[in-house]
Design a protein around this motif. Structure first.
Motif, PDB file in Angstrom:
ATOM      1  N   ALA A  53     -63.624  24.510-122.927  1.00 41.85           N
ATOM      2  CA  ALA A  53     -62.450  24.263-123.765  1.00 41.85           C
ATOM      3  C   ALA A  53     -61.150  24.775-123.153  1.00 41.85           C
ATOM      4  O   ALA A  53     -60.067  24.336-123.567  1.00 41.85           O
ATOM      5  CB  ALA A  53     -62.653  24.905-125.142  1.00 41.85           C
ATOM      6  N   VAL A  54     -61.223  25.687-122.190  1.00 43.86           N
ATOM      7  CA  VAL A  54     -60.009  26.309-121.650  1.00 43.86           C
ATOM      8  C   VAL A  54     -59.792  25.990-120.171  1.00 43.86           C
ATOM      9  O   VAL A  54     -58.889  26.540-119.543  1.00 43.86           O
ATOM     10  CB  VAL A  54     -60.031  27.842-121.856  1.00 43.86           C
ATOM     11  N   THR A  55     -60.614  25.105-119.602  1.00 43.04           N
ATOM     12  CA  THR A  55     -60.451  24.670-118.214  1.00 43.04           C
ATOM     13  C   THR A  55     -60.500  23.148-118.164  1.00 43.04           C
ATOM     14  O   THR A  55     -60.874  22.494-119.141  1.00 43.04           O
ATOM     15  CB  THR A  55     -61.554  25.254-117.310  1.00 43.04           C
ATOM     16  N   THR A  56     -60.162  22.581-117.016  1.00 42.78           N
ATOM     17  CA  THR A  56     -60.124  21.120-116.922  1.00 42.78           C
ATOM     18  C   THR A  56     -60.906  20.558-115.732  1.00 42.78           C
ATOM     19  O   THR A  56     -61.341  19.409-115.779  1.00 42.78           O
ATOM     20  CB  THR A  56     -58.670  20.629-116.805  1.00 42.78           C
ATOM     21  N   LYS A  57     -61.081  21.355-114.669  1.00 38.20           N
ATOM     22  CA  LYS A  57     -61.661  20.812-113.442  1.00 38.20           C
ATOM     23  C   LYS A  57     -62.901  21.565-112.956  1.00 38.20           C
ATOM     24  O   LYS A  57     -63.813  20.957-112.397  1.00 38.20           O
ATOM     25  CB  LYS A  57     -60.619  20.808-112.318  1.00 38.20           C
ATOM     26  N   ILE A  58     -62.913  22.853-113.117  1.00 41.35           N
ATOM     27  CA  ILE A  58     -63.965  23.663-112.525  1.00 41.35           C
ATOM     28  C   ILE A  58     -65.318  23.330-113.161  1.00 41.35           C
ATOM     29  O   ILE A  58     -65.419  23.107-114.366  1.00 41.35           O
ATOM     30  CB  ILE A  58     -63.626  25.165-112.664  1.00 41.35           C
ATOM     31  N   LYS A  59     -66.375  23.269-112.347  1.00 39.13           N
ATOM     32  CA  LYS A  59     -67.698  22.917-112.845  1.00 39.13           C
ATOM     33  C   LYS A  59     -68.375  24.122-113.482  1.00 39.13           C
ATOM     34  O   LYS A  59     -68.052  25.270-113.183  1.00 39.13           O
ATOM     35  CB  LYS A  59     -68.542  22.348-111.697  1.00 39.13           C
ATOM     36  N   LEU A  60     -69.323  23.835-114.366  1.00 43.89           N
ATOM     37  CA  LEU A  60     -69.965  24.860-115.189  1.00 43.89           C
ATOM     38  C   LEU A  60     -71.451  24.905-114.864  1.00 43.89           C
ATOM     39  O   LEU A  60     -72.196  23.989-115.212  1.00 43.89           O
ATOM     40  CB  LEU A  60     -69.749  24.555-116.674  1.00 43.89           C
ATOM     41  N   GLY A  61     -71.874  25.987-114.208  1.00 41.54           N
ATOM     42  CA  GLY A  61     -73.243  26.074-113.722  1.00 41.54           C
ATOM     43  C   GLY A  61     -74.092  27.077-114.483  1.00 41.54           C
ATOM     44  O   GLY A  61     -73.633  28.175-114.823  1.00 41.54           O
ATOM     45  N   PHE A  62     -75.337  26.700-114.741  1.00 38.91           N
ATOM     46  CA  PHE A  62     -76.319  27.630-115.298  1.00 38.91           C
ATOM     47  C   PHE A  62     -77.060  28.280-114.144  1.00 38.91           C
ATOM     48  O   PHE A  62     -77.621  27.591-113.299  1.00 38.91           O
ATOM     49  CB  PHE A  62     -77.319  26.890-116.190  1.00 38.91           C
ATOM     50  N   GLY A  63     -77.111  29.613-114.177  1.00 38.72           N
ATOM     51  CA  GLY A  63     -77.703  30.287-113.024  1.00 38.72           C
ATOM     52  C   GLY A  63     -78.804  31.293-113.359  1.00 38.72           C
ATOM     53  O   GLY A  63     -78.609  32.445-113.086  1.00 38.72           O
ATOM     54  N   VAL A  64     -79.937  30.870-113.912  1.00 38.96           N
ATOM     55  CA  VAL A  64     -80.356  29.534-114.287  1.00 38.96           C
ATOM     56  C   VAL A  64     -80.826  29.527-115.737  1.00 38.96           C
ATOM     57  O   VAL A  64     -81.180  30.566-116.280  1.00 38.96           O
ATOM     58  CB  VAL A  64     -81.521  29.027-113.404  1.00 38.96           C
ATOM     59  N   MET A  65     -80.844  28.328-116.362  1.00 37.60           N
ATOM     60  CA  MET A  65     -81.375  28.189-117.704  1.00 37.60           C
ATOM     61  C   MET A  65     -82.900  28.315-117.658  1.00 37.60           C
ATOM     62  O   MET A  65     -83.572  27.592-116.912  1.00 37.60           O
ATOM     63  CB  MET A  65     -80.985  26.835-118.310  1.00 37.60           C
ATOM     64  N   VAL A  66     -83.439  29.240-118.459  1.00 35.66           N
ATOM     65  CA  VAL A  66     -84.889  29.461-118.486  1.00 35.66           C
ATOM     66  C   VAL A  66     -85.495  28.458-119.467  1.00 35.66           C
ATOM     67  O   VAL A  66     -85.580  28.709-120.679  1.00 35.66           O
ATOM     68  CB  VAL A  66     -85.219  30.910-118.874  1.00 35.66           C
ATOM     69  N   LEU A  67     -85.914  27.323-118.956  1.00 37.93           N
ATOM     70  CA  LEU A  67     -86.341  26.220-119.804  1.00 37.93           C
ATOM     71  C   LEU A  67     -87.518  26.543-120.718  1.00 37.93           C
ATOM     72  O   LEU A  67     -87.495  26.176-121.896  1.00 37.93           O
ATOM     73  CB  LEU A  67     -86.681  24.998-118.937  1.00 37.93           C
ATOM     74  N   PRO A  68     -88.578  27.206-120.254  1.00 35.55           N
ATOM     75  CA  PRO A  68     -89.743  27.371-121.135  1.00 35.55           C
ATOM     76  C   PRO A  68     -89.521  28.306-122.310  1.00 35.55           C
ATOM     77  O   PRO A  68     -90.361  28.357-123.217  1.00 35.55           O
ATOM     78  CB  PRO A  68     -90.828  27.906-120.191  1.00 35.55           C
ATOM     79  N   LEU A  69     -88.413  29.046-122.334  1.00 36.23           N
ATOM     80  CA  LEU A  69     -88.070  29.834-123.511  1.00 36.23           C
ATOM     81  C   LEU A  69     -87.450  28.975-124.609  1.00 36.23           C
ATOM     82  O   LEU A  69     -87.228  29.455-125.719  1.00 36.23           O
ATOM     83  CB  LEU A  69     -87.070  30.944-123.148  1.00 36.23           C
ATOM     84  N   ARG A  70     -87.192  27.712-124.304  1.00 38.22           N
ATOM     85  CA  ARG A  70     -86.425  26.840-125.185  1.00 38.22           C
ATOM     86  C   ARG A  70     -87.239  25.617-125.615  1.00 38.22           C
ATOM     87  O   ARG A  70     -88.126  25.171-124.912  1.00 38.22           O
ATOM     88  CB  ARG A  70     -85.151  26.372-124.472  1.00 38.22           C
ATOM     89  N   GLN A  71     -86.854  25.059-126.745  1.00 36.97           N
ATOM     90  CA  GLN A  71     -87.448  23.821-127.232  1.00 36.97           C
ATOM     91  C   GLN A  71     -86.728  22.651-126.556  1.00 36.97           C
ATOM     92  O   GLN A  71     -85.506  22.615-126.517  1.00 36.97           O
ATOM     93  CB  GLN A  71     -87.294  23.766-128.753  1.00 36.97           C
ATOM     94  N   PRO A  72     -87.468  21.696-125.986  1.00 35.80           N
ATOM     95  CA  PRO A  72     -86.814  20.689-125.136  1.00 35.80           C
ATOM     96  C   PRO A  72     -85.790  19.812-125.837  1.00 35.80           C
ATOM     97  O   PRO A  72     -84.758  19.477-125.243  1.00 35.80           O
ATOM     98  CB  PRO A  72     -87.986  19.863-124.586  1.00 35.80           C
ATOM     99  N   ALA A  73     -86.031  19.411-127.080  1.00 37.94           N
ATOM    100  CA  ALA A  73     -85.083  18.513-127.739  1.00 37.94           C
ATOM    101  C   ALA A  73     -83.752  19.213-128.018  1.00 37.94           C
ATOM    102  O   ALA A  73     -82.680  18.654-127.758  1.00 37.94           O
ATOM    103  CB  ALA A  73     -85.687  17.976-129.044  1.00 37.94           C
TER     104      ALA A  73
END
Length: 312
Positions: A53-73
């Motif tokens: 919401a406060v930037t316009t160009k810089i990319k946003l990286g997950f370093g890293v998202m721990v997928l199996p802790l989360r529900q996929p949908a």
């Protein structure tokens, strides 16, 4: 080669830091993800929504998202939302969760720690379709999320053989951390062979590197090394992976990674002077393109107050 940096894990200055990094021309901002990490940090999806919401160009990286802790949908819904909010700036680093963080988070969400690798692969199978809003089979029934979004690049974290196999099968990039150009060079042939076995080209390479530039006390470096050995790294190797010294010396280290086949560096400063470290990292990137003066437009800054985009 692109260069990004990590956001502060906690604190009220995330917005100022993100805008500062974007103004310096860095390519991307990265944030960790875990429910109960060794070192506390804020929720990654909410942090990136704020930064978007406060930037316009810089990319946003997950370093890293721990997928199996989360529900996929729900994971897919959050990723798609971030793509809409940011204008397709998400870089989706993913991982299965390291042993260093322990098993408390897994007990909290009722997921067996031993099944984290299998669950990571299963989520990666369905995630692209879910994010794009396509009909996707989940738990025996087809669902379609709306609105769909562009599936962001997937960067598979980890340095071991399971991570290499996962990157070869699912990844747009392989994303190891705490490593050296020599180790990267040795692994790329195996990565290419594994990718070929899945009928895919070799993924690109993003590397997380620990950085402490300028005049940093030896005691601070030693403390960081101790923390890295807690993650299982031998002390001598841990010291080899830390980039210290002047921006010009850092530029040489960055160039060595580029020569080894690395496409992006995520610089991870660990000292308290985070804003200054980000400036020194940006200077190192400019040094990699001959000099700061040569890289800047006439007058030093663009009309919007930011420097020219920084890529090596």
């Amino acid at each position: 080669m692109d260069v990004g940096t990590t956001l502060p894990g906690v604190g009220h200055d995330l917005v100022a830091f993100a805008q500062h990094a974007e103004g310096l021309g860095l390519e991307s901002l990265w944030h960790g993800d875990h429910l109960i990490p060794v070192n506390p940090f804020l929720d990654s999806t909410l942090v990136h929504a704020t930064v978007a919401a406060v930037t316009t160009k810089i990319k946003l990286g997950f370093g890293v998202m721990v997928l199996p802790l989360r529900q996929p949908a729900w994971t897919a819904k959050q990723i798609a939302t971030l793509q809409h909010l940011s204008g397709d700036r998400v870089l989706l680093g993913v991982g299965s969760g390291g042993e260093a963080h322990g098993e408390a988070a897994w007990h909290a969400v009722d997921v067996p720690f031993a099944e984290r690798g299998k669950r990571t692969d299963a989520i990666l199978e369905v995630l692209p379709g879910l994010v794009r809003g396509e009909k996707t089979l989940l738990h025996g029934k087809e669902i379609a999320l709306s609105p769909g979004a562009t599936m962001p690049p997937v960067l598979v974290g980890g340095g071991g053989k399971p991570a290499l196999r996962r990157a070869a099968r699912f990844g747009d990039h392989w994303y190891p951390a705490f490593t050296t150009p020599h180790a990267i060079g040795k692994a790329l042939a195996e990565l290419e062979e594994l990718a070929a076995s899945y009928g895919r080209p070799r993924p690109g390479v993003t590397v997380g590197v620990t950085v402490a530039l300028g005049d940093v006390p030896t005691s601070v470096i030693d403390q960081r090394v101790k923390g890295m050995t807690d993650y299982g790294l031998p002390e001598e190797f841990a010291r080899q992976t830390i980039i210290t010294g002047t921006p010009a010396q850092a530029a040489e280290r960055f160039a060595a990674f580029a020569e080894a086949g690395v496409d992006r560096i995520v610089a991870m400063p660990f000292t308290e002077d985070r804003f200054r470290q980000t400036e020194l990292i940006a200077e190192a990137v400019f040094d990699g393109r001959d000099s700061v003066a040569a890289a800047r437009p006439p007058g030093g800054r663009q009309a919007d107050g930011g420097l020219a985009t920084v890529v090596l």
